[in-house]
Motif scaffolding. Structure first.
Motif, PDB file in Angstrom:
ATOM      1  N   ILE A  47       0.850  -1.190   0.000  1.00  0.00           N
ATOM      2  CA  ILE A  47       0.000   0.000   0.000  1.00  0.00           C
ATOM      3  C   ILE A  47       0.887   1.241   0.000  1.00  0.00           C
ATOM      4  O   ILE A  47       1.846   1.338   0.774  1.00  0.00           O
ATOM      5  CB  ILE A  47      -0.931   0.009   1.224  1.00  0.00           C
ATOM      6  CG1 ILE A  47      -1.946  -1.138   1.121  1.00  0.00           C
ATOM      7  CG2 ILE A  47      -1.645   1.348   1.365  1.00  0.00           C
ATOM      8  CD1 ILE A  47      -2.767  -1.339   2.376  1.00  0.00           C
ATOM      9  N   ASP A  78       1.649   4.567   1.165  1.00  0.00           N
ATOM     10  CA  ASP A  78       1.198   5.281   2.358  1.00  0.00           C
ATOM     11  C   ASP A  78       0.748   6.706   2.056  1.00  0.00           C
ATOM     12  O   ASP A  78      -0.242   7.185   2.612  1.00  0.00           O
ATOM     13  CB  ASP A  78       2.304   5.287   3.411  1.00  0.00           C
ATOM     14  CG  ASP A  78       1.858   5.890   4.727  1.00  0.00           C
ATOM     15  OD1 ASP A  78       0.954   5.324   5.370  1.00  0.00           O
ATOM     16  OD2 ASP A  78       2.396   6.952   5.108  1.00  0.00           O
ATOM     17  N   ARG A  97      -2.975   7.035   0.925  1.00  0.00           N
ATOM     18  CA  ARG A  97      -4.077   6.429   1.659  1.00  0.00           C
ATOM     19  C   ARG A  97      -5.179   7.455   1.920  1.00  0.00           C
ATOM     20  O   ARG A  97      -4.913   8.537   2.462  1.00  0.00           O
ATOM     21  CB  ARG A  97      -3.600   5.871   2.997  1.00  0.00           C
ATOM     22  CG  ARG A  97      -2.900   4.540   2.891  1.00  0.00           C
ATOM     23  CD  ARG A  97      -2.786   3.876   4.248  1.00  0.00           C
ATOM     24  NE  ARG A  97      -1.870   4.569   5.142  1.00  0.00           N
ATOM     25  CZ  ARG A  97      -1.835   4.372   6.458  1.00  0.00           C
ATOM     26  NH1 ARG A  97      -2.673   3.522   7.031  1.00  0.00           N
ATOM     27  NH2 ARG A  97      -0.958   5.028   7.198  1.00  0.00           N
ATOM     28  N   HIS A 102      -6.224   7.337   8.841  1.00  0.00           N
ATOM     29  CA  HIS A 102      -6.137   6.846   7.469  1.00  0.00           C
ATOM     30  C   HIS A 102      -6.770   5.460   7.358  1.00  0.00           C
ATOM     31  O   HIS A 102      -6.806   4.702   8.326  1.00  0.00           O
ATOM     32  CB  HIS A 102      -4.685   6.766   7.008  1.00  0.00           C
ATOM     33  CG  HIS A 102      -4.107   8.082   6.632  1.00  0.00           C
ATOM     34  ND1 HIS A 102      -3.609   8.982   7.556  1.00  0.00           N
ATOM     35  CD2 HIS A 102      -3.944   8.678   5.421  1.00  0.00           C
ATOM     36  CE1 HIS A 102      -3.159  10.054   6.937  1.00  0.00           C
ATOM     37  NE2 HIS A 102      -3.360   9.901   5.643  1.00  0.00           N
ATOM     38  N   TYR A 140      -8.343  -2.020   2.245  1.00  0.00           N
ATOM     39  CA  TYR A 140      -7.860  -2.296   0.895  1.00  0.00           C
ATOM     40  C   TYR A 140      -8.156  -3.729   0.474  1.00  0.00           C
ATOM     41  O   TYR A 140      -8.331  -4.007  -0.706  1.00  0.00           O
ATOM     42  CB  TYR A 140      -6.354  -2.046   0.823  1.00  0.00           C
ATOM     43  CG  TYR A 140      -5.943  -0.604   0.693  1.00  0.00           C
ATOM     44  CD1 TYR A 140      -5.304  -0.135  -0.452  1.00  0.00           C
ATOM     45  CD2 TYR A 140      -6.185   0.307   1.711  1.00  0.00           C
ATOM     46  CE1 TYR A 140      -4.925   1.186  -0.583  1.00  0.00           C
ATOM     47  CE2 TYR A 140      -5.799   1.637   1.602  1.00  0.00           C
ATOM     48  CZ  TYR A 140      -5.175   2.065   0.457  1.00  0.00           C
ATOM     49  OH  TYR A 140      -4.807   3.382   0.334  1.00  0.00           O
TER      50      TYR A 140
END
Length: 333
Positions: free
Chosen positions: A133, A135, A138, A163, A169
């Motif tokens: 992911i 960051d 986000r 976040h 996700y």
């Protein structure tokens, strides 16, 4: 399941001297059929690496190019690009991204595969090329407008408190959010009518946060869809020593963060400021060999951020990072 009638989608891509990454992004976008992507508008921010010649040689009629004689920064590029995309193509939706970001194969088809009218904007799930992911991309909830989110953040969770996290996700659930980045953000015609355009004077960083905060403050609805997958080949910050590359970007990061905090926090801005400034000063320890330059940039960023000053010439910041004298204006009364 019958696919909804196609909506006219136009991509806006901002680039500066990253032709190798732009080649990948444009190739990925133009691999989508016209039904999924009507046009791509690339804003070339005064590139000097052959980007202009390469773009001029591309044969796809869906490609449109805006060339700036000076670097407007990402924020300036997105403002100009979005304005021209609306005026030229009158799209139902705009999707925005940097030159090092692009949709996964099938992501644009996935966008069209469902009715998107229940929200004014949709944020994608952005990952690094290796699947982690990303960051910095986000989506988030405003901790100053949600008590539970505020306490999660204040009680030690930090960024994890406000976040979206890995489970968001991994699932299929669409979630309402308060803000998202300009990587894989789909904006409807209604969103642009409501919120206008990003503030290009910010140059880089925070323009997406302020834009989505503004859209939410006007009653706009933003949602995160984990099925809309984007890739971001991000390399601005060194993951090992947490330094910005190049260092001048730290000025815009901290200045614009202060402007963001004031917009998000309201009357809680100054208590929040007391909490974050010492943490920013501690970042000096990550800048061995360039601590003086970092402190100059941070000092100027705090001064300009508190004054909400965004009319700064980029050349002035480059000079400040290089340690040239006369690069800071005198204090104003």
């Amino acid at each position: 399941m019958t696919r909804p009638d196609p909506q006219r989608l136009v991509a806006v891509v901002v680039t500066h001297d990253r032709l190798d990454k732009l080649r990948v992004t444009l190739g990925r976008l133009l691999a989508s059929p016209p039904r999924d992507l009507a046009a791509v508008l690339v804003v070339d921010n005064a590139s000097s690496d052959g980007t202009g010649d390469w773009l001029a040689a591309q044969p796809d009629p869906r490609l449109a190019v805006l060339t700036s004689r000076r670097n407007l920064g990402g924020a300036g590029g997105f403002e100009w690009g979005m304005r021209r995309a609306v005026a030229r193509f009158d799209p139902d939706w705009i999707v925005v991204m940097d030159d090092d970001a692009r949709p996964d194969p099938g992501a644009l088809a996935a966008f069209h595969a469902r009715d998107r009218s229940e929200n004014d904007a949709w944020a994608a799930a952005v990952r690094h090329p290796d699947g982690r992911i990303c960051d910095i991309n986000r989506p988030w909830l405003n901790p100053f407008r949600n008590r539970d989110v505020f306490w999660r953040t204040a009680m030690g969770q930090g960024r994890e408190g406000f976040h979206l996290t890995a489970p968001d996700y991994a699932g299929e659930t669409v979630r309402p959010i308060d803000g998202a980045s300009f990587v894989g953000l789909f904006l409807s015609r209604g969103a642009v009518r409501r919120a206008g355009y990003p503030d290009g004077r910010l140059f880089v960083y925070g323009d997406d946060v302020l834009y989505t905060l503004h859209l939410r403050s006007l009653g706009g609805r933003i949602a995160f869809d984990p099925g809309l997958r984007f890739e971001h080949d991000f390399s601005t910050m060194n993951a090992e020593d947490r330094r910005f590359r190049p260092l001048w970007k730290s000025y815009y990061h901290y200045r614009n963060l202060l402007i963001v905090y004031r917009k998000a926090a309201g009357w809680l801005f100054f208590p929040a400021l007391v909490a974050v400034l010492p943490k920013w000063l501690l970042k000096t320890r990550n800048h061995g060999g360039e601590r003086g330059a970092f402190l100059r940039l941070l000092r100027r960023a705090v001064r300009d951020g508190l004054a909400r000053r965004v009319d700064v010439d980029h050349a002035e910041i480059l000079a400040l990072a290089a340690g040239k004298t006369g690069s800071e204006p005198p204090d104003r009364a």
